[in-house]
Design a protein around this motif. Structure first.
Motif, PDB file in Angstrom:
ATOM      1  N   UNK A   1      42.041   7.291  33.587  1.00 34.21           N
ATOM      2  CA  UNK A   1      42.967   8.291  33.056  1.00 34.21           C
ATOM      3  C   UNK A   1      42.226   9.481  32.464  1.00 34.21           C
ATOM      4  N   UNK A   2      41.068   9.200  31.799  1.00 32.28           N
ATOM      5  CA  UNK A   2      40.283  10.310  31.256  1.00 32.28           C
ATOM      6  C   UNK A   2      39.727  11.169  32.377  1.00 32.28           C
ATOM      7  N   UNK A   3      39.291  10.523  33.440  1.00 36.44           N
ATOM      8  CA  UNK A   3      38.774  11.297  34.579  1.00 36.44           C
ATOM      9  C   UNK A   3      39.870  12.145  35.203  1.00 36.44           C
ATOM     10  N   UNK A   4      41.086  11.573  35.288  1.00 35.24           N
ATOM     11  CA  UNK A   4      42.193  12.330  35.870  1.00 35.24           C
ATOM     12  C   UNK A   4      42.534  13.540  35.007  1.00 35.24           C
ATOM     13  N   UNK A   5      42.571  13.329  33.671  1.00 40.76           N
ATOM     14  CA  UNK A   5      42.887  14.459  32.798  1.00 40.76           C
ATOM     15  C   UNK A   5      41.810  15.531  32.864  1.00 40.76           C
ATOM     16  N   UNK A   6      40.535  15.097  32.914  1.00 41.38           N
ATOM     17  CA  UNK A   6      39.446  16.084  33.026  1.00 41.38           C
ATOM     18  C   UNK A   6      39.548  16.832  34.358  1.00 41.38           C
ATOM     19  N   UNK A   7      39.915  16.105  35.393  1.00 37.80           N
ATOM     20  CA  UNK A   7      40.053  16.763  36.699  1.00 37.80           C
ATOM     21  C   UNK A   7      41.187  17.782  36.661  1.00 37.80           C
ATOM     22  N   UNK A   8      42.294  17.442  35.992  1.00 35.62           N
ATOM     23  CA  UNK A   8      43.401  18.382  35.900  1.00 35.62           C
ATOM     24  C   UNK A   8      43.014  19.616  35.091  1.00 35.62           C
ATOM     25  N   UNK A   9      42.297  19.392  33.970  1.00 35.02           N
ATOM     26  CA  UNK A   9      41.862  20.538  33.171  1.00 35.02           C
ATOM     27  C   UNK A   9      40.923  21.437  33.961  1.00 35.02           C
ATOM     28  N   UNK A  10      40.015  20.807  34.713  1.00 36.09           N
ATOM     29  CA  UNK A  10      39.089  21.609  35.502  1.00 36.09           C
ATOM     30  C   UNK A  10      39.824  22.397  36.583  1.00 36.09           C
ATOM     31  N   UNK A  11      40.813  21.777  37.208  1.00 33.13           N
ATOM     32  CA  UNK A  11      41.604  22.476  38.222  1.00 33.13           C
ATOM     33  C   UNK A  11      42.379  23.627  37.604  1.00 33.13           C
ATOM     34  N   UNK A  12      42.947  23.392  36.388  1.00 33.18           N
ATOM     35  CA  UNK A  12      43.691  24.450  35.696  1.00 33.18           C
ATOM     36  C   UNK A  12      42.786  25.626  35.378  1.00 33.18           C
ATOM     37  N   UNK A  13      41.570  25.337  34.921  1.00 36.86           N
ATOM     38  CA  UNK A  13      40.636  26.424  34.600  1.00 36.86           C
ATOM     39  C   UNK A  13      40.266  27.223  35.843  1.00 36.86           C
ATOM     40  N   UNK A  14      40.020  26.529  36.929  1.00 34.50           N
ATOM     41  CA  UNK A  14      39.678  27.236  38.162  1.00 34.50           C
ATOM     42  C   UNK A  14      40.839  28.100  38.641  1.00 34.50           C
ATOM     43  N   UNK A  15      42.064  27.598  38.485  1.00 31.01           N
ATOM     44  CA  UNK A  15      43.230  28.382  38.902  1.00 31.01           C
ATOM     45  C   UNK A  15      43.360  29.647  38.071  1.00 31.01           C
ATOM     46  N   UNK A  16      43.189  29.506  36.743  1.00 38.76           N
ATOM     47  CA  UNK A  16      43.293  30.682  35.877  1.00 38.76           C
ATOM     48  C   UNK A  16      42.200  31.699  36.177  1.00 38.76           C
ATOM     49  N   UNK A  17      40.993  31.203  36.444  1.00 36.38           N
ATOM     50  CA  UNK A  17      39.908  32.136  36.777  1.00 36.38           C
ATOM     51  C   UNK A  17      40.205  32.871  38.084  1.00 36.38           C
ATOM     52  N   UNK A  18      40.761  32.135  39.046  1.00 36.17           N
ATOM     53  CA  UNK A  18      41.102  32.797  40.314  1.00 36.17           C
ATOM     54  C   UNK A  18      42.189  33.829  40.130  1.00 36.17           C
ATOM     55  N   UNK A  19      43.180  33.530  39.262  1.00 36.53           N
ATOM     56  CA  UNK A  19      44.235  34.502  38.998  1.00 36.53           C
ATOM     57  C   UNK A  19      43.701  35.746  38.296  1.00 36.53           C
ATOM     58  N   UNK A  20      42.792  35.534  37.350  1.00 34.48           N
ATOM     59  CA  UNK A  20      42.208  36.683  36.648  1.00 34.48           C
ATOM     60  C   UNK A  20      41.435  37.570  37.616  1.00 34.48           C
ATOM     61  N   UNK A  21      40.679  36.913  38.486  1.00 32.32           N
ATOM     62  CA  UNK A  21      39.907  37.690  39.458  1.00 32.32           C
ATOM     63  C   UNK A  21      40.832  38.464  40.392  1.00 32.32           C
ATOM     64  N   UNK A  22      41.917  37.839  40.805  1.00 33.14           N
ATOM     65  CA  UNK A  22      42.867  38.520  41.680  1.00 33.14           C
ATOM     66  C   UNK A  22      43.550  39.679  40.957  1.00 33.14           C
ATOM     67  N   UNK A  23      43.885  39.461  39.676  1.00 35.34           N
ATOM     68  CA  UNK A  23      44.534  40.532  38.912  1.00 35.34           C
ATOM     69  C   UNK A  23      43.590  41.725  38.717  1.00 35.34           C
ATOM     70  N   UNK A  24      42.301  41.447  38.472  1.00 33.06           N
ATOM     71  CA  UNK A  24      41.338  42.545  38.334  1.00 33.06           C
ATOM     72  C   UNK A  24      41.250  43.341  39.632  1.00 33.06           C
ATOM     73  N   UNK A  25      41.265  42.600  40.741  1.00 36.15           N
ATOM     74  CA  UNK A  25      41.187  43.269  42.036  1.00 36.15           C
ATOM     75  C   UNK A  25      42.407  44.176  42.257  1.00 36.15           C
ATOM     76  N   UNK A  26      43.601  43.656  41.898  1.00 36.91           N
ATOM     77  CA  UNK A  26      44.820  44.462  42.058  1.00 36.91           C
ATOM     78  C   UNK A  26      44.801  45.660  41.123  1.00 36.91           C
ATOM     79  N   UNK A  27      44.309  45.454  39.905  1.00 37.29           N
ATOM     80  CA  UNK A  27      44.282  46.548  38.935  1.00 37.29           C
ATOM     81  C   UNK A  27      43.353  47.678  39.389  1.00 37.29           C
ATOM     82  N   UNK A  28      42.271  47.334  40.084  1.00 38.35           N
ATOM     83  CA  UNK A  28      41.321  48.350  40.542  1.00 38.35           C
ATOM     84  C   UNK A  28      41.754  49.031  41.839  1.00 38.35           C
ATOM     85  N   UNK A  29      42.854  48.586  42.422  1.00 38.51           N
ATOM     86  CA  UNK A  29      43.349  49.231  43.637  1.00 38.51           C
ATOM     87  C   UNK A  29      43.896  50.618  43.308  1.00 38.51           C
ATOM     88  N   UNK A  30      43.840  51.547  44.253  1.00 39.68           N
ATOM     89  CA  UNK A  30      44.468  52.872  44.006  1.00 39.68           C
ATOM     90  C   UNK A  30      45.972  52.728  43.865  1.00 39.68           C
TER      91      UNK A  30
END
Length: 481
Positions: A336-365
């Motif tokens: 269960x601890x491994x599953x929760x850590x895996x979920x947290x890690x997946x959540x962090x990766x998702x948020x980082x990907x969203x931030x990167x995508x938002x920066x890309x959109x913000x820098x568009x003309x």
């Protein structure tokens, strides 16, 4: 698993200093006597894991079919076969009778005497005096006490009489049912690195198979076999004095303990070497063959402790690992601890990907596509919206003009008028238009006080104000584009 108990309470002080004697095969013997069918199934299932027994040979081992032995269908009746059959017709109390505990008790006197006289050269090979042997045989059959230490009998007389007793049994000491199994055990050899069979015997598997096979021997046969092999083992250890090696002893005893009855060497043909070598192996490793394998002991112990008995060594290795039951909650918590850590890690990766995508959109003309993407980002929950990390100007929102006729209807129906005014979205002109509308509504009051002329005037002013609002919004949209 060998210990029956770890603590022994003894009230007799005189016995406390004595060594504690226990039988490591206690549960094995208990299971053998109380539940022979369960015990036989347990042992045979492990025997078939080691040696390949076809259906007929397996049925013979289980006693379900009569054993098919070499020479049984032969019509030849040699002198040796006729002589042996005639000898067995003359049954006595001990000699020529089926093996019993009483017979073992009588014969054990011979074995005890021979243990004291192992130095005689040619023991079991040199025949003794036939007259003394007959006297000794009659005494054993009658059950009278015999003083072998009186010097009346020679060790060769006793050794020859022991072989005679084994040879006159109705079936060999290792029984007819086990004959084919012993042939298969002799064929157990090692495998090379490529998985091919070699000519080197696999001693460990042979010992394990013999241990299992001896467990399902009849109890009298097993008891006498243990006494006999131990005697031959001790005899071979003194071969420098008696000139009898383990192989020489095997040649003397194989026809009596392993060969089927009423057969000759010609009947056995190529198997005679396997049988003799098999008896040699038993003599050399006799000190290991009468101990039940550890997994059989554990199965029998678990059977009486309330746990389910396992039917194979592989199952036991998997299910009786030390601390397996105690580790189950720990394993589930760790999972269960491994599953929760895996979920947290997946959540962090998702948020980082969203931030990167938002920066890309913000820098568009600036374009309609960029505005559409920003609106889609704004629809996400705040937990997944990366707008907090990157400071961006708010997306421009269009000012919604309220319908003047709708205001009139809400006023007529008695609904309070709520005006949302935002400073960033309004201009002096729009403020002026909205103030005029409110002023007109306040003057109108209730519909009962309105005249037809006033309504027409209000409609005209409404159209004028709507026209001005449309012109204002069009100019604002063109400037933003």
């Amino acid at each position: 698993s060998d210990a029956i108990c770890n603590l022994v309470i003894c009230n007799d002080s005189s016995l406390r200093s004595q060594p504690i004697i226990f039988n490591p095969d206690f549960f094995v013997e208990k299971l053998r006597h109380e539940k022979p069918e369960v015990f036989t199934e347990l042992v045979v299932s492990n025997i078939t894991r080691l040696i390949d027994l076809p259906g007929a040979e397996l049925a013979q081992l289980m006693g379900e079919e009569d054993p098919k032995l070499p020479g049984a269908n032969s019509t030849a009746s040699g002198f040796f076969r006729s002589l042996m059959s005639l000898k067995r017709k003359e049954k006595g109390v001990v000699f020529g009778s089926p093996l019993t505990e009483e017979g073992i008790a009588q014969v054990s006197q011979l074995i005890e005497y021979l243990h004291k006289n192992l130095r005689a050269e040619g023991l079991f090979r040199v025949p003794g005096n036939s007259i003394r042997q007959q006297m000794l045989k009659d005494a054993l059959n009658s059950g009278t006490d015999i003083d072998l230490d009186s010097g009346e009998f020679h060790s060769n007389d006793v050794a020859t009489l022991l072989k005679m007793f084994l040879g006159e049994l109705p079936e060999p000491l290792l029984t007819h049912k086990h004959f084919h199994a012993h042939l298969k055990i002799a064929d157990l050899t090692l495998f090379d690195e490529k998985g091919n069979k070699t000519s080197t015997p696999d001693k460990e598997r042979q010992i394990e198979a013999l241990q299992l096979l001896f467990l399902i021997l009849p109890a009298p046969n097993r008891s006498l076999l243990k006494l006999l092999l131990d005697l031959l083992y001790q005899t071979a250890k003194k071969q420098d004095k008696n000139k009898m090696s383990a192989h020489n002893l095997a040649l003397m005893f194989a026809p009596h303990i392993l060969w089927p009855r009423n057969v000759t060497a010609n009947d056995l043909q190529e198997n005679i070497t396997k049988l003799n070598n098999g008896v040699t192996f038993m003599i050399k490793h006799s000190q290991k063959l009468f101990k039940a394998p550890a997994y059989i002991r554990e199965c029998a112990r678990l059977h009486y402790l309330g746990s389910r008995a396992h039917t194979s060594k592989d199952d036991l290795d998997l299910l009786t690992a030390p601390g397996s039951k105690e580790l189950q909650p720990l394993k589930s918590q760790k999972r269960s601890r491994l599953d929760s850590c895996h979920q947290e890690e997946t959540q962090q990766r998702t948020e980082e990907a969203l931030r990167e995508l938002f920066r890309h959109v913000h820098n568009m003309p600036d374009s309609a596509k960029k505005k559409k993407l920003i609106r889609q980002f704004n629809k996400h929950p705040t937990a997944l919206t990366p707008g907090s990390d990157v400071s961006t100007p708010p997306a421009p929102r269009r000012t919604r003009s309220r319908s003047f006729s709708g205001l009139i209807k809400r006023k007529v129906l008695g609904t309070p008028v709520v005006l949302e005014r935002k400073s960033r979205d309004t201009t002096p002109e729009s403020k002026r238009v909205s103030k005029e509308n409110v002023h007109l509504l306040q003057k109108c009051g209730s519909p009962a006080h309105m005249s037809q002329a006033k309504l027409k005037s209000l409609e005209g002013r409404k159209e004028e104000s709507c026209r001005r609002m449309r012109a204002h919004l069009l100019s604002k949209d063109s400037s933003s584009l």
